[in-house]
Enzyme design. Structure first.
Site, PDB file in Angstrom:
ATOM      1  N   ASP A  71      -6.094   4.714   9.975  1.00  0.00           N
ATOM      2  CA  ASP A  71      -7.497   4.858   9.554  1.00  0.00           C
ATOM      3  C   ASP A  71      -7.988   3.609   8.821  1.00  0.00           C
ATOM      4  OD1 ASP A  71      -7.401   7.412  10.479  1.00  0.00           O
ATOM      5  OD2 ASP A  71      -7.253   8.360   8.514  1.00  0.00           O
ATOM      6  N   GLU A 118      -9.841  13.696  14.761  1.00  0.00           N
ATOM      7  CA  GLU A 118      -9.289  14.033  13.445  1.00  0.00           C
ATOM      8  C   GLU A 118     -10.018  15.270  12.930  1.00  0.00           C
ATOM      9  OE1 GLU A 118      -8.945  10.946  10.520  1.00  0.00           O
ATOM     10  OE2 GLU A 118      -7.501   9.803  11.724  1.00  0.00           O
ATOM     11  N   HIS A 146       0.823  -1.212   0.000  1.00  0.00           N
ATOM     12  CA  HIS A 146       0.000   0.000   0.000  1.00  0.00           C
ATOM     13  C   HIS A 146       0.855   1.260   0.000  1.00  0.00           C
ATOM     14  CE1 HIS A 146      -3.424  -2.440  -0.028  1.00  0.00           C
ATOM     15  NE2 HIS A 146      -4.266  -1.481   0.295  1.00  0.00           N
TER      16      HIS A 146
HETATM   17  P1  FAD Z   1       4.333  -1.796   2.052  1.00  0.00           P
HETATM   18  O1  FAD Z   1       3.804  -0.727   1.198  1.00  0.00           O
HETATM   19  O2  FAD Z   1       4.317  -3.150   1.493  1.00  0.00           O
HETATM   20  O3  FAD Z   1       5.806  -1.427   2.561  1.00  0.00           O
HETATM   21  C1  FAD Z   1       6.121  -0.147   3.035  1.00  0.00           C
HETATM   22  C2  FAD Z   1       7.627  -0.039   3.319  1.00  0.00           C
HETATM   23  O4  FAD Z   1       7.955  -0.830   4.459  1.00  0.00           O
HETATM   24  C3  FAD Z   1       8.514  -0.559   2.190  1.00  0.00           C
HETATM   25  O5  FAD Z   1       9.704   0.165   2.173  1.00  0.00           O
HETATM   26  C4  FAD Z   1       8.768  -2.001   2.590  1.00  0.00           C
HETATM   27  O6  FAD Z   1       9.952  -2.499   2.024  1.00  0.00           O
HETATM   28  C5  FAD Z   1       8.839  -1.888   4.101  1.00  0.00           C
HETATM   29  N1  FAD Z   1       8.329  -3.069   4.787  1.00  0.00           N
HETATM   30  C6  FAD Z   1       7.183  -3.740   4.581  1.00  0.00           C
HETATM   31  N2  FAD Z   1       7.071  -4.742   5.465  1.00  0.00           N
HETATM   32  C7  FAD Z   1       8.156  -4.693   6.252  1.00  0.00           C
HETATM   33  C8  FAD Z   1       8.629  -5.454   7.348  1.00  0.00           C
HETATM   34  N3  FAD Z   1       7.940  -6.489   7.816  1.00  0.00           N
HETATM   35  N4  FAD Z   1       9.801  -5.106   7.911  1.00  0.00           N
HETATM   36  C9  FAD Z   1      10.530  -4.056   7.467  1.00  0.00           C
HETATM   37  N5  FAD Z   1      10.145  -3.314   6.422  1.00  0.00           N
HETATM   38  C10 FAD Z   1       8.965  -3.628   5.832  1.00  0.00           C
HETATM   39  N6  FAD Z   1      -0.666   5.252   7.189  1.00  0.00           N
HETATM   40  C11 FAD Z   1      -0.894   5.722   8.417  1.00  0.00           C
HETATM   41  O7  FAD Z   1       0.032   5.901   9.199  1.00  0.00           O
HETATM   42  N7  FAD Z   1      -2.165   6.008   8.827  1.00  0.00           N
HETATM   43  C12 FAD Z   1      -3.241   5.786   8.044  1.00  0.00           C
HETATM   44  O8  FAD Z   1      -4.355   6.041   8.458  1.00  0.00           O
HETATM   45  C13 FAD Z   1      -3.032   5.267   6.752  1.00  0.00           C
HETATM   46  N8  FAD Z   1      -4.073   4.995   5.944  1.00  0.00           N
HETATM   47  C14 FAD Z   1      -3.837   4.481   4.709  1.00  0.00           C
HETATM   48  C15 FAD Z   1      -4.925   4.181   3.892  1.00  0.00           C
HETATM   49  C16 FAD Z   1      -4.730   3.637   2.645  1.00  0.00           C
HETATM   50  C17 FAD Z   1      -5.912   3.339   1.774  1.00  0.00           C
HETATM   51  C18 FAD Z   1      -3.404   3.419   2.189  1.00  0.00           C
HETATM   52  C19 FAD Z   1      -3.165   2.880   0.821  1.00  0.00           C
HETATM   53  C20 FAD Z   1      -2.315   3.722   2.981  1.00  0.00           C
HETATM   54  C21 FAD Z   1      -2.521   4.249   4.260  1.00  0.00           C
HETATM   55  N9  FAD Z   1      -1.462   4.560   5.106  1.00  0.00           N
HETATM   56  C22 FAD Z   1      -1.703   5.035   6.352  1.00  0.00           C
HETATM   57  C23 FAD Z   1      -0.068   4.437   4.663  1.00  0.00           C
HETATM   58  C24 FAD Z   1       0.515   3.120   5.071  1.00  0.00           C
HETATM   59  O9  FAD Z   1       0.785   3.069   6.441  1.00  0.00           O
HETATM   60  C25 FAD Z   1       1.840   2.908   4.371  1.00  0.00           C
HETATM   61  O10 FAD Z   1       1.677   3.060   2.992  1.00  0.00           O
HETATM   62  C26 FAD Z   1       2.390   1.524   4.678  1.00  0.00           C
HETATM   63  O11 FAD Z   1       3.696   1.462   4.174  1.00  0.00           O
HETATM   64  C27 FAD Z   1       1.563   0.508   3.983  1.00  0.00           C
HETATM   65  O12 FAD Z   1       1.743  -0.712   4.595  1.00  0.00           O
HETATM   66  P2  FAD Z   1       2.025  -2.019   3.769  1.00  0.00           P
HETATM   67  O13 FAD Z   1       1.898  -3.068   4.763  1.00  0.00           O
HETATM   68  O14 FAD Z   1       1.221  -2.138   2.559  1.00  0.00           O
HETATM   69  O15 FAD Z   1       3.564  -1.762   3.449  1.00  0.00           O
END
Ligand code: FAD
Length: 522
Positions: A163, A279, A100
């Site tokens: 969120d 918020e 994400h």
């Molecule tokens: P990824 O996108 O897969 O990875 C993010 C980063 O972390 C990359 O650099 C990856 O290499 C690294 N990574 C992933 N897993 C690990 C691990 N286990 N150990 C070490 N590194 C790792 N953020 C907020 O804080 N608050 C919110 O309310 C919020 N709402 C969101 C709503 C939506 C619809 C979306 C799309 C995003 C939102 N986000 C929010 C942002 C979100 O927290 C970040 O985009 C987060 O990185 C997404 O998590 P993911 O698990 O998909 O990680």
């Protein structure tokens, strides 16, 4: 170690550019060597696996890895990292949570992407609640929605959320994890007792504030640069049953922010009289009242809200939540009235809902399903997330919301704006926030067509340029820079520690190359 940091990193940069030069043969070599490892059956070269590891929620950046690892256990991850670390030509590795990210942060061009979600449970990476209910051990690949469901089963819950809950624990802990609970409980990274990390040297390390604390503080908010989080121990508290969920409208930004700041001044973690969530957002002429944040306003009140927006072009919406259960059911309304006494929202523009706790926490998902059904979820997302010092939030409103955003008139997604308290963050962690005691987060969560995302990116650039000219010292959340200068400015006084920790925990610069911190070419 006696190596001077800048020269060490310059040498690594030159090496990585040389490696890019000889990329094709190197990668063919890497692929064939991977086949000889015990994890070979879990390494996929399947075009569909490569294609999905080449994209993210942003749909703006694309970068293809050579292969995708589908690990069953942390041991598989350690084998992969060890192989790259000890290889004469190391390759980059990115953990991919739920992908994400918005700008390719979980991608590894010509390297290997680890699909963390293939490691569902077992091998110490499931969701295990402590006998005394004080914490839960959670695999880094677990989704927060699954953590919520598992803990609620025992009447327990973590206290700090995002969120949206279809994000992985490792992914949000690599950023910060913020939402309306942050003002009181701190971000998710402030709510972790212990983590297991596989470093860039393939060491498996359990760390906490008292044990390997350098790695603990490095990895939390560390943008995946220091290791792969395979387990996190998260504190639990008794879960409430239901929430009172209130939105109040303002046309005056100063009234809106004064009330927000007043409400977050009551922020004791154990203060039962404090709010549980706060918020705020903009209601814009262009935007729909019911965008993906939630269908909240009662249909019969929508005409009067719409005419308010038409008249003022921007209406500010303060959103709060107070939890309750069977014991506080009879007192929650009085407590809420007490908290809201003397606030300056527009008379007749307060709206209240009563919802189950989990329904409130999972509020974005129902909107996701609606957008998915219309084909509007998997589209480009040129988002901008900023932290803004309190002293400049009014200038930001004048220069950005009332000027750039209204003038361009393209913003249709939700725009959030709400304050948090610096003292709830731990400055030893890698996450970067403004210097002032209170700072705001602003999120422009824009969706676009596949052909017009650049128009939104132009607006984002204009906003950042305006802030720079106006002396508004913003910090990006979910930061995205393409130059070294950008990153050095972002980290500010934390840059030298960040570099030192990189040298210590990932000296060959293997991890999370998609962040473009140590491997940008400018
Ligand atoms: P990824 O996108 O897969 O990875 C993010 C980063 O972390 C990359 O650099 C990856 O290499 C690294 N990574 C992933 N897993 C690990 C691990 N286990 N150990 C070490 N590194 C790792 N953020 C907020 O804080 N608050 C919110 O309310 C919020 N709402 C969101 C709503 C939506 C619809 C979306 C799309 C995003 C939102 N986000 C929010 C942002 C979100 O927290 C970040 O985009 C987060 O990185 C997404 O998590 P993911 O698990 O998909 O990680």
């Amino acid at each position: 170690m006696a190596v001077a940091l800048p020269s060490f990193f310059t040498a690594i940069m030159i090496m990585s550019r040389l490696m890019a030069f000889i990329g094709i043969s190197k990668n063919n070599d890497m692929s064939s060597k991977l086949q000889a490892l015990d994890i070979a059956p879990k390494v996929s070269h399947d075009p569909s696996a490569i294609e999905s590891a080449s994209q993210d929620f942003g749909h703006i950046v694309k970068a293809a890895p050579q292969a995708v690892l589908l690990p069953s256990s942390p041991r598989d991850i350690a084998s992969l990292v060890n192989f790259s670390y000890s290889n004469s030509v190391p390759f980059s590795i990115a953990a991919r949570g739920n992908s994400h990210s918005l700008n390719g942060q979980a991608m590894a061009k010509n390297g290997v992407v680890i699909d963390m979600t293939s490691m569902k449970s077992g091998n110490g990476t499931g969701i295990r609640i402590a006998r005394d209910g004080s914490y839960v051990d959670v695999g880094g690949q677990q989704l927060w929605i699954d953590v919520l469901n598992a803990t609620l089963g025992l009447g327990l819950t973590p206290v700090s959320w995002t969120d949206y809950l279809y994000l992985t624990v490792g992914g949000t802990l690599s950023n910060a994890g913020i939402s309306g609970q942050t003002f009181r409980y701190g971000p998710q990274i402030s709510n972790v007792y212990e983590i297991d990390v596989i470093t860039g040297t393939a060491d498996f390390v359990t760390c906490s504030p008292n044990n390997n604390s350098d790695l603990f503080y490095a990895a939390l908010g560390g943008l995946g640069q220091f290791g792969i989080i395979t387990r996190a121990r998260i504190p639990l508290e008794p879960a409430p049953k239901r929430v009172k969920w209130v939105r109040m409208l303002y046309t005056d930004f100063l009234d809106f922010t004064r009330d927000q700041e007043l409400l977050i001044s009551k922020n004791g973690r154990n203060d039962n009289k404090a709010l549980n969530y706060l918020e705020g957002s903009l209601l814009l002429d262009q935007g729909s009242l019911d965008n993906w944040r939630s269908s909240f306003f009662p249909p019969q009140d929508q005409p009067k809200i719409i005419s308010l927006i038409t008249k003022f072009r921007i209406v500010y919406c303060l959103e709060i939540v107070k939890h309750y259960d069977s014991q506080t059911k009879t007192t929650v309304d009085k407590d809420l009235q007490q908290l809201l006494k003397g606030l300056s929202y527009l008379p007749g523009f307060m709206f209240e809902k009563d919802a189950k706790y989990e329904e409130f926490l999972n509020r974005v998902h129902s909107e996701e399903l609606k957008l998915k059904a219309k084909g509007l979820w998997d589209v480009p997302h040129p988002w901008l997330n900023l932290f803004i010092p309190k002293s400049k939030i009014s200038d930001f409103n004048d220069g950005v919301f009332k000027s750039i955003v209204l003038k361009r008139n393209i913003t249709t997604g939700p725009v959030l704006v709400y304050p948090m308290n610096r003292k709830k963050w731990d400055d030893r962690m890698s996450a970067v926030i403004p210097d002032e005691e209170i700072f705001y987060t602003v999120g422009l969560f824009q969706s676009s067509g596949f052909d017009d995302w650049r128009t939104f990116e132009d607006q984002n650039k204009e906003i950042l340029q305006f802030c720079e000219k106006a002396g508004i010292k913003v910090k990006q959340y979910l930061p995205h820079y393409t130059t070294k200068v950008g990153w050095v400015n972002h980290f500010g006084s934390k840059w030298s520690t960040f570099q030192k920790r990189k040298l210590q925990f990932d000296p060959k610069l293997l991890l999370s190359p998609g962040q473009r911190i140590f491997n940008n070419n400018q």
